[in-house]
Design a protein around this motif. Structure first.
Motif, mmCIF file in Angstrom:
data_model
loop_
_atom_site.group_PDB
_atom_site.id
_atom_site.type_symbol
_atom_site.label_atom_id
_atom_site.label_comp_id
_atom_site.label_asym_id
_atom_site.label_seq_id
_atom_site.Cartn_x
_atom_site.Cartn_y
_atom_site.Cartn_z
ATOM 1 N N ARG A 59 -27.274 25.977 87.421
ATOM 2 C CA ARG A 59 -27.379 25.501 86.425
ATOM 3 C C ARG A 59 -25.400 24.920 85.738
ATOM 4 O O ARG A 59 -24.486 25.307 86.585
ATOM 5 N N ALA B 36 -22.859 26.156 82.540
ATOM 6 C CA ALA B 36 -22.487 26.919 81.660
ATOM 7 C C ALA B 36 -21.550 26.256 81.064
ATOM 8 O O ALA B 36 -20.835 27.833 81.202
ATOM 9 N N PRO B 37 -21.394 25.480 80.073
ATOM 10 C CA PRO B 37 -19.991 25.461 79.355
ATOM 11 C C PRO B 37 -20.011 26.457 78.161
ATOM 12 O O PRO B 37 -20.543 26.559 78.001
ATOM 13 N N SER B 38 -18.347 26.687 77.689
ATOM 14 C CA SER B 38 -18.497 27.295 76.575
ATOM 15 C C SER B 38 -17.672 25.820 75.997
ATOM 16 O O SER B 38 -17.103 25.457 76.271
ATOM 17 N N GLU C 134 -22.857 28.159 76.149
ATOM 18 C CA GLU C 134 -21.817 29.001 76.483
ATOM 19 C C GLU C 134 -21.218 29.968 74.997
ATOM 20 O O GLU C 134 -20.455 30.061 74.889
ATOM 21 N N TYR D 124 -19.167 37.517 77.848
ATOM 22 C CA TYR D 124 -19.068 36.856 79.108
ATOM 23 C C TYR D 124 -20.061 37.896 79.928
ATOM 24 O O TYR D 124 -21.015 36.971 80.119
ATOM 25 N N VAL E 267 -23.739 36.645 80.797
ATOM 26 C CA VAL E 267 -24.252 35.230 82.041
ATOM 27 C C VAL E 267 -25.277 36.048 83.194
ATOM 28 O O VAL E 267 -25.789 35.049 83.721
ATOM 29 N N ARG F 112 -19.014 27.428 90.814
ATOM 30 C CA ARG F 112 -17.945 27.442 88.798
ATOM 31 C C ARG F 112 -17.014 27.479 89.134
ATOM 32 O O ARG F 112 -16.351 27.299 90.911
ATOM 33 N N HIS G 299 -13.649 32.317 87.395
ATOM 34 C CA HIS G 299 -14.579 32.842 87.728
ATOM 35 C C HIS G 299 -14.640 34.611 88.319
ATOM 36 O O HIS G 299 -14.946 35.692 88.579
HETATM 37 N N1 GLU Z 1 -19.112 30.093 80.196
HETATM 38 C C1 GLU Z 1 -17.602 29.932 81.407
HETATM 39 C C2 GLU Z 1 -16.824 28.876 81.364
HETATM 40 O O1 GLU Z 1 -16.053 28.209 80.550
HETATM 41 C C3 GLU Z 1 -18.899 29.698 82.691
HETATM 42 C C4 GLU Z 1 -19.673 30.750 82.697
HETATM 43 C C5 GLU Z 1 -19.815 30.224 84.153
HETATM 44 O O2 GLU Z 1 -20.744 29.684 84.787
HETATM 45 O O3 GLU Z 1 -20.916 31.673 84.891
HETATM 46 O O4 GLU Z 1 -15.612 29.161 81.661
#
Ligand code: GLU
Length: 467
Positions: A6, A8-10, A42, A179, A183, A197, A201
């Protein structure tokens, strides 16, 4: 096992280069393994998330051709599910309410720093059995002993002692989950097998693994991709130029070129530089992802774009050129054949915008002449050659069929001068520039009338200058 990845952008800004690369790697990994690629927005941070950013993410992914397989998941629509799981942890004694105020936490932090300790929540509410108020957050009970171990596909084996991790907040006082909690729930519920990612992170991963384990949910595999630096070695940011993917569209890059550039930003396959999408899918693997950060290199991006421009369908380039001219507010005569501009400059232009800039003199009346060239070429000695070329042009009936190169050569012979004595003033008269395509090619594109107008304008200009 079916691979599911996936992105998963904010949604707190445009889709930037780093995000797009993460999305691409996740996409390629899924496609390579015949799996699924999902998109999750997200957006639980309601203050920073905007619909505009969500749209920018869609636009960027669409332009790059990163199609996802299911409907988009929005975290903001999944709050009940998070709540359910928080309740579960609370009921099982794996999470607890904490009422420590900001002042208490600040004091704790200061004291720890003074003692030379790592600042962290000290777990003081852990066994107090507090109940919920509008001041309490929910904290996750991180195991007090043991360690978290995982094998990162890029970084290798990573081990973190639980004693290094504190009891993180999983729900704020207003009830909003954080978060690191959301997540985990979503990745588990969506059946994500590989979390790919950015390595910003990587410190969150051990915390997330503890939560998976507390909930009895399967832990996915992880790949943390190194960050992207600007050409000066600092983390890529706005001051390095365009960081929004859509800016590259506006700047005249082709999506397949940007995609090709992005895949090479931190991934390699031997010495190969050019990959179409099928090849990327075929060849991509996490083992080819570099451990070291990669530096953004505009020169290379431009080179790649040029390769794709040269291969691109000419009618597509004409359309892109039309779009660019529209943006510049330049109207093109119906009869004007833009493919001539493409043909003339395709070997030199690195972007569609450059193509437009190079061709601009053909589409608009000249705004002036290059100063240095004018001093050299627009002199008394240019008058006779220009007059001779004008006379010959006026005598041509079948412009399209005429050998204009020969026509200029004839003037050179008749006047018994060097080629430059005719060629230079004519080029400057036609294009305003000292260098560029051959005069006969320019004249052919401009047509008879416009060529004569420009030659006459130059003549007038020189005569006025000499008086
Ligand atoms: N939403 C997070 C971000 O934009 C990414 C989270 C993830 O990939 O686990 O930095």
């Amino acid at each position: 096992m079916k691979v599911i990845t996936r992105f998963a952008p904010s949604p707190t800004g445009y889709l930037h280069v780093g995000g797009a690369r993460t999305a691409l790697f996740s996409y390629l990994y899924a496609r390579h393994h015949g799996g699924q690629f999902e998109l999750r927005i997200e957006d639980t941070d309601t203050e920073r998330s905007t619909q505009e950013s969500v749209d920018a993410i869609f636009a960027g992914m669409d332009w790059l051709g990163l199609e996802y397989d299911s409907e988009v998941n929005y975290q903001s629509k999944n709050l009940e599910r998070y709540q359910e799981k928080i309740e579960q942890l609370l009921a099982n004694g794996q999470a607890y309410y904490c009422d420590c105020s900001k002042e208490i936490l600040d004091e704790m932090r200061e004291q720890q720093m003074k003692n030379g300790e790592k600042p962290r929540y000290d777990g003081r509410s852990r066994e107090l059995g507090l109940t919920k108020t509008d001041q309490t957050v929910v904290r996750f009970k991180t195991p007090l002993t043991g360690e978290v171990k995982f094998k990162d596909h890029v970084r290798g084996e990573i081990t973190v002692a639980n004693s290094e991790l504190d009891d993180l907040v999983i729900a704020r006082a207003d009830g909003m989950p954080t978060y690191n909690f959301t997540v985990v729930i979503d990745d588990a519920d969506m059946g994500i097998t590989h979390v790919i990612r950015g390595d910003d992170h990587i410190n969150n991963t051990p915390r997330q693994i503890n939560i998976y384990q507390a909930l009895g949910m399967p832990v996915p595999e992880f790949a943390h991709v190194p960050m992207i630096l600007g050409d000066d070695g600092a983390r890529l940011s706005k001051r390095h130029g365009a960081v929004s993917v859509m800016q590259y569209k506006d700047d005249g890059y082709l999506p397949e070129a940007v995609l090709n550039y992005l895949v090479r930003l931190g991934w390699s396959h031997g010495d190969q530089e050019l990959f179409n999408k099928e090849e990327m899918i075929d060849l991509f693997d996490l083992s080819g992802v570099n451990k070291a950060p990669s530096a953004f290199n505009t020169t290379k991006l431009n080179w790649i774009n040029q390769q794709y421009l040269q291969q691109a369908d000419k009618s597509r380039l004409v359309t892109l050129l039309q779009d660019r001219l529209k943006t510049l507010n330049i109207s093109v005569d119906h009869d004007f054949d833009l493919s001539a501009v493409v043909k003339m400059f395709i070997d030199r232009a690195q972007t569609v915008n450059e193509l437009a800039d190079m061709g601009l003199f053909l589409l608009q009346p000249l705004s002036g002449y290059d100063e240095k060239a004018e001093k050299k070429a627009f002199k008394e000695s240019a008058i006779e050659p220009l007059k001779a070329v004008i006379a010959k042009c006026e005598a041509i009936n079948d412009w399209a069929g005429a050998d204009l190169h020969q026509m200029i050569a004839d003037v050179v012979t008749e006047l018994e001068v060097g080629f430059g004595k005719v060629g230079m003033p004519v080029r400057l008269a036609l294009s305003g520039q000292a260098q560029g395509p051959a005069n006969d090619v320019i004249m052919q594109v401009l047509g008879k009338d416009e060529s004569i107008v420009r030659l006459k304008n130059a003549l007038q200009y020189i005569e006025a200058k000499l008086n």
